[in-house]
Enzyme design. Structure first.
Site, PDB file in Angstrom:
ATOM      1  N   ASP A 275       0.847  -1.181   0.000  1.00 32.88           N
ATOM      2  CA  ASP A 275       0.000   0.000   0.000  1.00 32.88           C
ATOM      3  C   ASP A 275       0.892   1.244   0.000  1.00 32.88           C
ATOM      4  OD1 ASP A 275      -3.053   0.655   0.509  1.00 32.88           O
ATOM      5  OD2 ASP A 275      -1.850   2.146   1.559  1.00 32.88           O
ATOM      6  N   ASN A 283      -2.872  12.681  -3.674  1.00 33.01           N
ATOM      7  CA  ASN A 283      -3.862  13.090  -4.671  1.00 33.01           C
ATOM      8  C   ASN A 283      -4.467  14.450  -4.314  1.00 33.01           C
ATOM      9  OD1 ASN A 283      -3.739  11.043  -6.563  1.00 33.01           O
ATOM     10  ND2 ASN A 283      -5.236   9.761  -5.514  1.00 33.01           N
ATOM     11  N   GLU A 319      -4.571   2.321  -4.645  1.00 34.63           N
ATOM     12  CA  GLU A 319      -3.127   2.352  -4.404  1.00 34.63           C
ATOM     13  C   GLU A 319      -2.658   1.045  -3.769  1.00 34.63           C
ATOM     14  OE1 GLU A 319      -4.876   4.065  -0.573  1.00 34.63           O
ATOM     15  OE2 GLU A 319      -5.389   3.854  -2.674  1.00 34.63           O
TER      16      GLU A 319
END
Length: 418
Positions: A275, A283, A319
């Site tokens: 992860d 983002n 992700e």
């Protein structure tokens, strides 16, 4: 020339004629075989890779699994607010994307009006879900949501899209029927051509043979092109379009297969959950376009490290990635995990919003064991997920390895806990 020599010459000519005729018949049979192979491949192209139907089915599945399923989980309190918002937005965006892709395909005049109607219904349904999302953001309790109206909306849009799917299937059948008719005509013409060629074989044998050989090469080339096209379509269905890694669909296939193989051989199997640390903050800071670029870069780092044929890398979520290793011990698995962490950090992808580094980092949960007949495939993934959680709790930019994989069945585990 005496009578005996004349008979011998005629016998030789007849033998030549017979040989050429049999050769032509043999070539005709090969041509027919290649035509059948071409028909089989076209059947596969029509019914195994109908892109518009795949897109419509994806929309249906997204409504059912992602939107409705997420709302039910929110009602039961089984999902976090940020995850609820993310999944609803992602599902609506996916539906819009698949619908635009579907609309981009060629449409006949008679279906344009219904496609426009379906687009309006889709827009209204998505607006309905967007309204639910806004209400959730304003603090409305999801348990007060009218699921009767929700089911009515979803049932209606399902009926609209299923009608489109039925139409696309009918069109595919119609196209196949036309192809079969053309195929039969082509076979008939080939037979007539062979008869004509056999009648004139002594005069034009060279040209006939050359023509048939050319036709045969063209048929073989068509068959090869169709096989290549089918392989490309199959590859697309198992590949994540953004990162070019294997997708979740291929993971489900490979994970089950490799776990069974490891059980048969009583061999090591390792599953890693990976992860990207603080990716949501990335983002929020840099935007989704740069976020996509990060996903591509991280995926290329994985591909540079995991090069064995038995190493599999998957993109499982936004992700979230997965790595499956076979015949790799605990020590080697730990080494691979550390190498991945170091390589991602060494890529020096700037991340000002990270709380631990100024560059992008990754956390990894590793579950490794020797597989036996009692190993539960869900348990291996769960252990990797638990290890990932510990890696994050321990500061991130690191890995956690667990080798304590219980092989008890869920019923036995329940009894032991009791």
């Amino acid at each position: 020339m005496d009578f005996t020599e004349t008979l011998k010459s005629r016998s030789k000519l007849f033998s030549i004629f017979l040989i050429l005729t049999l050769s032509l018949l043999g070539m005709g049979a090969m041509g027919a075989t290649n035509l059948k192979a071409m028909k089989k491949n076209l059947d596969g192209l029509y019914f195994g890779s109908l892109v518009p139907i795949v897109e419509l089915n994806t929309i249906l599945q997204t409504y059912h699994d992602n939107l409705v399923g997420t709302l039910y989980r929110a009602k039961e309190g089984q999902i976090a607010p940020n995850e609820f918002k993310s999944e609803i937005e992602f599902a609506i965006a996916l539906i819009d994307k698949e619908w635009k892709s579907y609309e981009a395909h060629f449409k006949r005049d008679e279906e344009l009006e219904y496609v426009a109607y379906a687009a309006a219904e889709l827009k209204e349904t998505n607006a309905y879900f967007a309204t639910i999302l806004r209400a959730f953001e304003e603090g409305q309790d999801m348990r007060q949501l009218s699921f009767g109206q929700l089911e009515k909306k979803v049932t209606h849009i399902h009926q609209v899209i299923k009608k489109l799917i039925s139409y696309e299937i009918d069109i595919a059948k119609y196209e196949r029927k036309n192809f079969l008719s053309m195929h039969e005509d082509l076979l008939l013409k080939l037979g007539v051509l062979l008869v004509m060629v056999i009648l004139g074989v002594m005069v034009v044998s060279y040209y006939v043979l050359k023509s048939i050989q050319s036709d045969q090469s063209a048929l073989e080339m068509s068959a090869k092109k169709l096989k290549i096209a089918n392989k490309k379509l199959e590859s697309v269905s198992y590949t994540d379009s953004l990162t070019s890694l294997h997708n979740r669909r291929y993971f489900n296939l490979v994970y089950e297969r490799e776990l069974k193989r490891a059980k048969r051989n009583n061999a090591y199997i390792t599953f890693m959950m990976l992860d990207i640390d603080f990716f949501k903050q990335y983002n929020d800071t840099y935007g989704h376009i740069k976020g996509d670029a990060v996903l591509k870069k991280v995926a290329s780092v994985f591909q540079d490290i995991l090069k064995r044929p038995s190493d599999y890398v998957f993109r499982l979520g936004e992700e979230e990635f997965g790595v499956l290793l076979t015949d790799t011990s605990e020590t080697n698995s730990a080494s691979v995990a550390q190498t991945i962490c170091d390589a991602v950090l060494a890529a020096q992808i700037t991340h000002e919003s990270s709380k631990i580094e100024k560059y992008i980092t990754i956390s990894i949960g590793v579950a490794c064991c020797i597989a036996d007949g009692a190993l539960d495939e869900e348990l291996l993934m769960a252990k990797a997920d638990e290890a990932l959680y510990r890696a994050k709790e321990g500061g991130r930019n690191r890995y956690e390895l667990t080798t304590e994989i219980s092989t008890a069945t869920p019923l036995e585990a329940e009894k032991q806990s009791a």
